[in-house]
Design an enzyme around this catalytic site. Structure first.
Site, PDB file in Angstrom:
ATOM      1  N   TYR A 186      46.060  54.700  50.252  1.00 15.40           N
ATOM      2  CA  TYR A 186      46.129  54.232  48.868  1.00 15.40           C
ATOM      3  C   TYR A 186      45.393  55.238  47.962  1.00 15.40           C
ATOM      4  O   TYR A 186      44.263  55.641  48.268  1.00 15.40           O
ATOM      5  CB  TYR A 186      45.471  52.847  48.806  1.00 15.40           C
ATOM      6  CG  TYR A 186      45.392  52.266  47.429  1.00 15.40           C
ATOM      7  CD1 TYR A 186      46.536  51.849  46.766  1.00 15.40           C
ATOM      8  CD2 TYR A 186      44.169  52.129  46.786  1.00 15.40           C
ATOM      9  CE1 TYR A 186      46.459  51.316  45.492  1.00 15.40           C
ATOM     10  CE2 TYR A 186      44.086  51.582  45.521  1.00 15.40           C
ATOM     11  CZ  TYR A 186      45.236  51.179  44.879  1.00 15.40           C
ATOM     12  OH  TYR A 186      45.153  50.660  43.624  1.00 15.40           O
ATOM     13  N   ASP A 228      42.844  49.334  56.812  1.00  8.23           N
ATOM     14  CA  ASP A 228      43.261  48.653  55.582  1.00  8.23           C
ATOM     15  C   ASP A 228      44.530  47.873  55.924  1.00  8.23           C
ATOM     16  O   ASP A 228      45.585  48.460  56.137  1.00  8.23           O
ATOM     17  CB  ASP A 228      43.510  49.697  54.481  1.00  8.23           C
ATOM     18  CG  ASP A 228      43.886  49.065  53.143  1.00  8.23           C
ATOM     19  OD1 ASP A 228      44.449  47.958  53.145  1.00  8.23           O
ATOM     20  OD2 ASP A 228      43.628  49.706  52.103  1.00  8.23           O
ATOM     21  N   ARG A 263      25.886  34.796  42.467  1.00 11.19           N
ATOM     22  CA  ARG A 263      26.239  36.161  42.885  1.00 11.19           C
ATOM     23  C   ARG A 263      26.156  36.282  44.406  1.00 11.19           C
ATOM     24  O   ARG A 263      26.989  36.902  45.048  1.00 11.19           O
ATOM     25  CB  ARG A 263      25.330  37.200  42.216  1.00 11.19           C
ATOM     26  CG  ARG A 263      25.653  38.597  42.718  1.00 11.19           C
ATOM     27  CD  ARG A 263      24.892  39.779  42.108  1.00 11.19           C
ATOM     28  NE  ARG A 263      23.790  39.485  41.244  1.00 11.19           N
ATOM     29  CZ  ARG A 263      22.539  39.247  41.669  1.00 11.19           C
ATOM     30  NH1 ARG A 263      22.226  39.261  42.958  1.00 11.19           N
ATOM     31  NH2 ARG A 263      21.587  38.985  40.790  1.00 11.19           N
ATOM     32  N   LYS A 310      47.046  41.548  46.611  1.00 10.60           N
ATOM     33  CA  LYS A 310      48.422  41.768  47.033  1.00 10.60           C
ATOM     34  C   LYS A 310      48.958  40.530  47.775  1.00 10.60           C
ATOM     35  O   LYS A 310      49.036  39.486  47.190  1.00 10.60           O
ATOM     36  CB  LYS A 310      48.489  43.046  47.865  1.00 10.60           C
ATOM     37  CG  LYS A 310      47.701  44.233  47.250  1.00 10.60           C
ATOM     38  CD  LYS A 310      48.286  44.748  45.958  1.00 10.60           C
ATOM     39  CE  LYS A 310      47.396  45.737  45.218  1.00 10.60           C
ATOM     40  NZ  LYS A 310      46.883  46.854  45.991  1.00 10.60           N
TER      41      LYS A 310
HETATM   42  C1  LIG Z   1      45.865  47.831  45.925  1.00  5.03           C
HETATM   43  C2  LIG Z   1      45.349  48.406  47.176  1.00  5.03           C
HETATM   44  C3  LIG Z   1      43.983  48.697  47.323  1.00  5.03           C
HETATM   45  C4  LIG Z   1      42.981  48.497  46.204  1.00  5.03           C
HETATM   46  O1  LIG Z   1      42.863  47.159  45.833  1.00  5.03           O
HETATM   47  P1  LIG Z   1      42.485  46.663  44.347  1.00  5.03           P
HETATM   48  O2  LIG Z   1      42.476  45.191  44.496  1.00  5.03           O
HETATM   49  O3  LIG Z   1      43.544  47.175  43.427  1.00  5.03           O
HETATM   50  O4  LIG Z   1      41.159  47.252  44.026  1.00  5.03           O
HETATM   51  C5  LIG Z   1      43.564  49.187  48.544  1.00  5.03           C
HETATM   52  N1  LIG Z   1      44.423  49.414  49.553  1.00  5.03           N
HETATM   53  C6  LIG Z   1      45.744  49.168  49.438  1.00  5.03           C
HETATM   54  C7  LIG Z   1      46.647  49.435  50.581  1.00  5.03           C
HETATM   55  C8  LIG Z   1      46.247  48.660  48.247  1.00  5.03           C
HETATM   56  O5  LIG Z   1      47.559  48.436  48.131  1.00  5.03           O
END
Ligand SMILES: *Cc1c(COP(=O)(O)O)cnc(C)c1O
Length: 392
Positions: free
Chosen positions: A112, A185, A55, A210
């Site tokens: 998001y 982000d 962990r 992503k």
């Molecule tokens: C998908 C996404 C998130 C969240 O990520 P997860 O892996 O789905 O928890 C945060 N910010 C952006 C811009 C995203 O596209």
């Protein structure tokens, strides 16, 4: 120690080699995936290589963390990256590490949907306050920061799904005037196209689900910073709250990152071509892509990004019903949430990714679809959209 020169190698060289030391046992070029949950010490209190329990630390996760730190900072010995079981887990760990109950976060008005839900529904009840502003309007941001002590300014650029552009360098300066941390982000742009830490941001967060993973086969997240005290607090959250990612998921992101540069080049090329095609279509009301010269954020995007990304949003003149029908009529573009994979995806935010912000100031227009443009052949992608838009 890495065998490449981290300071002088280019992005793709670092993407392929950072954290990928030759396996000392068999000489494997691709390091093995370390699945073991526990490590035997030489004696009580005497660890062999610093590892004790998965962990907290794991060699496969460490390799990924080195790789991400190296890509976001340009040289991995000044950055600290921590990876998590999802983008939202990464965001939660960061906010728990950076903030105390009673603190305030100022956040962009089209972040998001899940980030907004986290602030509103999870951390709100723990007394983390938040205020929503338009990050492309610096006066609005200044007013919000002047209103009350703000711990974190949370920015997404380009935004999801409206593709708005915020000026990272200007926001960093503003945030620091008010003794506030700037968090960016960087999921949409990726470090290949945009380096927020170099532009003055304090922290970068990612959904590695992503573009970083890039193949729609893993869920994960990352936090990167050069602020050592904050890094330690995030590391502690990873260990003590326990949302670290698994060895297998770490490996998948490491593998994806090796081809990030070549994938992004193709995503950008295809997205630019599709935006230009959509602009000319008679049924289209508006195309949101920062690579179009009449996009309000075009100049800033050109200044702070090395490419305009693979995400395109489009609004149709014909309204909600016709838009829903388009969303259900493509074949190469699959109707699905998420983005950033090699395959093209189409999302109807109002009822899918952004259903949780319906009725709030973050709500998305009902005549909008969001395209995650994949790396397929452009003629097939445009042909698919052409047949789906017939009659509009
Ligand atoms: C998908 C996404 C998130 C969240 O990520 P997860 O892996 O789905 O928890 C945060 N910010 C952006 C811009 C995203 O596209």
């Amino acid at each position: 120690m890495s065998f490449i020169d981290k300071h002088n190698s280019g992005f793709n060289t670092r993407a392929v080699h950072t954290g990928q030391e030759l396996d000392p046992v068999y000489g494997a070029v691709v390091p093995p995936i370390h699945l073991s949950s526990t490590y035997a010490p030489e004696a009580i209190g005497k660890l062999r290589k610093g590892y004790d329990y998965g962990r907290g630390t794991n060699p496969t996760r460490d390799a990924l963390q080195d790789q991400i730190a190296g890509l976001e900072t340009g040289h991995s010995d000044t950055g600290f990256a921590y990876t998590f079981s999802s983008g939202l887990a990464a965001e939660t760990a960061l906010l728990m590490a950076a903030c105390q109950p009673g603190d305030r976060v100022v956040v962009g008005n089209d972040v998001y949907g899940g980030t907004y839900r986290l602030l509103e529904k999870v951390l709100g009840p723990w007394n983390l306050q938040h205020q929503v502003v338009d990050m492309s309007d610096l006066d609005q941001v200044r007013n919000a920061l002047a209103t009350g002590k703000t711990r974190v300014l949370w920015v997404e650029t380009p935004t999801n799904p409206m593709m708005k552009i915020a000026d990272i360098a200007a926001l960093a300066q503003l945030a620091h005037e008010y003794d506030t941390l700037l968090v960016v982000d960087n999921t949409f742009a990726t470090p290949y196209l945009q380096l927020p830490l170099k532009l003055g941001a304090d922290v970068v967060v990612h959904s590695t689900t992503k573009y970083m993973g890039g193949h729609s086969d893993t869920i994960g997240g990352a936090v990167v910073t050069e602020n050592e005290a904050l890094a330690q607090a995030i590391n502690f959250q990873q260990f003590a709250a326990g949302a670290s990612n698994s060895p297998m998921d770490s490996y998948l992101v490491t593998r994806g990152l090796k081809t990030l540069g070549v994938r992004m080049d193709r995503h950008v090329q295809n997205a630019q071509a599709i935006s230009q095609w959509l602009v000319e279509h008679p049924g289209v009301e508006k195309v949101h892509y920062p690579g179009l010269e009449d996009h309000p954020g075009y100049e800033i995007a050109k200044k702070q990004m090395t490419g305009f990304g693979g995400m395109v949003s489009v609004q149709f003149k014909a309204g909600v019903e016709a838009t829903r029908k388009v969303a259900e009529s493509t074949h190469v573009f699959r109707l699905a949430e998420s983005l950033g994979g090699v395959e093209s995806l189409l999302n109807y935010p109002t009822a899918m990714t952004h259903a949780s912000v319906e009725g709030t100031e973050l709500a998305v227009p009902g005549n909008l679809i969001r395209l995650s443009v994949g790396i397929e052949d452009i003629d097939d992608l445009i042909g698919d959209l052409d047949q789906a838009l017939k009659g509009l």
